[in-house]
Write a protein that holds these residues in place. Sequence first.
Motif, PDB file in Angstrom:
ATOM      1  N   GLN A 109       0.830  -1.073   0.093  1.00 53.80           N
ATOM      2  CA  GLN A 109      -0.178   0.040   0.012  1.00 53.80           C
ATOM      3  C   GLN A 109       0.812   1.364  -0.121  1.00 53.80           C
ATOM      4  O   GLN A 109       1.496   1.494   0.958  1.00 53.80           O
ATOM      5  N   ALA A 110       0.609   2.019  -1.201  1.00 54.41           N
ATOM      6  CA  ALA A 110       1.450   3.190  -1.197  1.00 54.41           C
ATOM      7  C   ALA A 110       0.743   4.346  -0.910  1.00 54.41           C
ATOM      8  O   ALA A 110      -0.363   4.619  -1.360  1.00 54.41           O
ATOM      9  N   GLU A 111       1.504   5.798  -0.637  1.00 55.00           N
ATOM     10  CA  GLU A 111       0.889   6.831  -0.776  1.00 55.00           C
ATOM     11  C   GLU A 111       1.703   7.825  -1.502  1.00 55.00           C
ATOM     12  O   GLU A 111       2.823   7.733  -1.725  1.00 55.00           O
ATOM     13  N   THR A 112       0.682   8.816  -2.294  1.00 56.85           N
ATOM     14  CA  THR A 112       1.343   9.527  -3.173  1.00 56.85           C
ATOM     15  C   THR A 112       2.153  10.849  -2.081  1.00 56.85           C
ATOM     16  O   THR A 112       1.540  11.396  -1.143  1.00 56.85           O
ATOM     17  N   ARG A 113       3.437  10.986  -2.556  1.00 61.87           N
ATOM     18  CA  ARG A 113       4.350  11.819  -1.887  1.00 61.87           C
ATOM     19  C   ARG A 113       4.149  13.428  -2.461  1.00 61.87           C
ATOM     20  O   ARG A 113       4.357  13.726  -3.824  1.00 61.87           O
ATOM     21  N   ALA A 152       5.254  -2.938 -10.349  1.00 60.64           N
ATOM     22  CA  ALA A 152       6.801  -2.080 -10.652  1.00 60.64           C
ATOM     23  C   ALA A 152       8.012  -2.911  -9.856  1.00 60.64           C
ATOM     24  O   ALA A 152       8.026  -3.989  -9.237  1.00 60.64           O
ATOM     25  N   LEU A 153       9.018  -2.726 -11.154  1.00 65.57           N
ATOM     26  CA  LEU A 153      10.121  -3.604 -11.030  1.00 65.57           C
ATOM     27  C   LEU A 153      11.280  -2.929 -10.482  1.00 65.57           C
ATOM     28  O   LEU A 153      11.526  -1.647 -10.766  1.00 65.57           O
ATOM     29  N   THR A 154      11.932  -3.085  -9.439  1.00 64.82           N
ATOM     30  CA  THR A 154      12.887  -2.760  -8.608  1.00 64.82           C
ATOM     31  C   THR A 154      14.208  -2.387  -9.508  1.00 64.82           C
ATOM     32  O   THR A 154      14.813  -3.315 -10.008  1.00 64.82           O
ATOM     33  N   ALA A 214      17.137  -9.256  -6.271  1.00 64.95           N
ATOM     34  CA  ALA A 214      17.818  -8.195  -6.887  1.00 64.95           C
ATOM     35  C   ALA A 214      16.673  -7.742  -7.780  1.00 64.95           C
ATOM     36  O   ALA A 214      16.798  -6.342  -8.003  1.00 64.95           O
ATOM     37  N   ASN A 215      15.772  -8.347  -8.404  1.00 66.38           N
ATOM     38  CA  ASN A 215      14.665  -7.919  -9.440  1.00 66.38           C
ATOM     39  C   ASN A 215      13.448  -8.107  -8.876  1.00 66.38           C
ATOM     40  O   ASN A 215      12.409  -8.620  -9.570  1.00 66.38           O
ATOM     41  N   ALA A 216      13.277  -7.578  -7.507  1.00 67.85           N
ATOM     42  CA  ALA A 216      11.849  -7.803  -7.137  1.00 67.85           C
ATOM     43  C   ALA A 216      10.601  -7.005  -7.576  1.00 67.85           C
ATOM     44  O   ALA A 216      10.795  -6.199  -8.049  1.00 67.85           O
ATOM     45  N   LEU A 217       9.794  -7.671  -8.022  1.00 67.67           N
ATOM     46  CA  LEU A 217       8.504  -7.143  -8.341  1.00 67.67           C
ATOM     47  C   LEU A 217       7.200  -6.814  -7.478  1.00 67.67           C
ATOM     48  O   LEU A 217       6.903  -7.942  -6.898  1.00 67.67           O
ATOM     49  N   LEU A 218       6.916  -5.747  -7.410  1.00 68.90           N
ATOM     50  CA  LEU A 218       5.816  -5.407  -6.420  1.00 68.90           C
ATOM     51  C   LEU A 218       4.694  -4.725  -7.275  1.00 68.90           C
ATOM     52  O   LEU A 218       4.693  -4.337  -8.173  1.00 68.90           O
ATOM     53  N   THR A 219       3.508  -5.188  -6.371  1.00 71.52           N
ATOM     54  CA  THR A 219       2.274  -4.454  -6.981  1.00 71.52           C
ATOM     55  C   THR A 219       2.116  -3.019  -5.941  1.00 71.52           C
ATOM     56  O   THR A 219       1.942  -3.429  -4.708  1.00 71.52           O
ATOM     57  N   LEU A 220       2.306  -2.037  -6.443  1.00 72.88           N
ATOM     58  CA  LEU A 220       1.945  -0.936  -5.658  1.00 72.88           C
ATOM     59  C   LEU A 220       0.650  -0.451  -5.759  1.00 72.88           C
ATOM     60  O   LEU A 220      -0.027  -0.252  -6.835  1.00 72.88           O
ATOM     61  N   VAL A 221      -0.092  -0.384  -4.739  1.00 76.20           N
ATOM     62  CA  VAL A 221      -1.384   0.044  -4.771  1.00 76.20           C
ATOM     63  C   VAL A 221      -1.470   1.635  -4.243  1.00 76.20           C
ATOM     64  O   VAL A 221      -1.104   1.980  -3.240  1.00 76.20           O
TER      65      VAL A 221
END
Length: 226
Positions: A8-12, A74-76, A59-66
């Motif tokens: 869970q992400a927040e807009t900065r 999003a690919l690191t 090294a190439n972690a793939l995350l789902t950013l909400v």
Amino acid sequence: MSDESTIQAETRTEFGKGAARRIRRADKVPAVVYGHGAEPQHLTLPGHETWLALKHGGANALLTLVVDGSEQLALTKQVQVDPIRRTLEHVDFVAVRKGEKVTVDVPVVTTGDAAAETLVTVESAVVSVEAEATHIPESIEVSVEGAEAGTQVLASDLTLPSGTTLLTDAETLVVNVSQAQTEEQLEAELAEAEADAGIEKDEASDAAAEGEGTESGEGDVVPEQD
């Protein structure tokens, strides 16, 4: 293969060093998502959850950013870690889509034990490949079990997962198995290196130093004569 985690992400909206410090003090991490021709997306991520996701994904972690209810794969690409506290400082991601091909560097890992009295050297710690964003291999294994001195593994010899294409030059040396040096060879190399550096052992001086003080007149106890 990549196993995406949901964060869970927040807009900065705050930027600069002061804002970044405040974010970190709140156990959060500043991040940026680039890609697909869109403007960079500045986000704030939960520190502990993000650290665990990156550690799990490699090294190439793939995350789902909400973000605001919308999901973004999003690919690191780059992770900044505080060298003292070992905490996350900043993360850069690139936006990807399922089925999209991406170019990444994948670590090479050796398995097994080579023959006795050999030395295994990984000449190329990573190789560049093209793979689907959701099917990036965490590492590429190279078995050296029983390998004799003189064995060489080129990039073209690597076994890649289905759907992964090698981009590194096929003739690149990845793993080299050589004859281990004997103790005598190591000593000879050390002596040669010392000679090249102008370090000389003066045996005569050493002998004199060892014998210093053994002659009467310096440090000797001379018995009194009646």
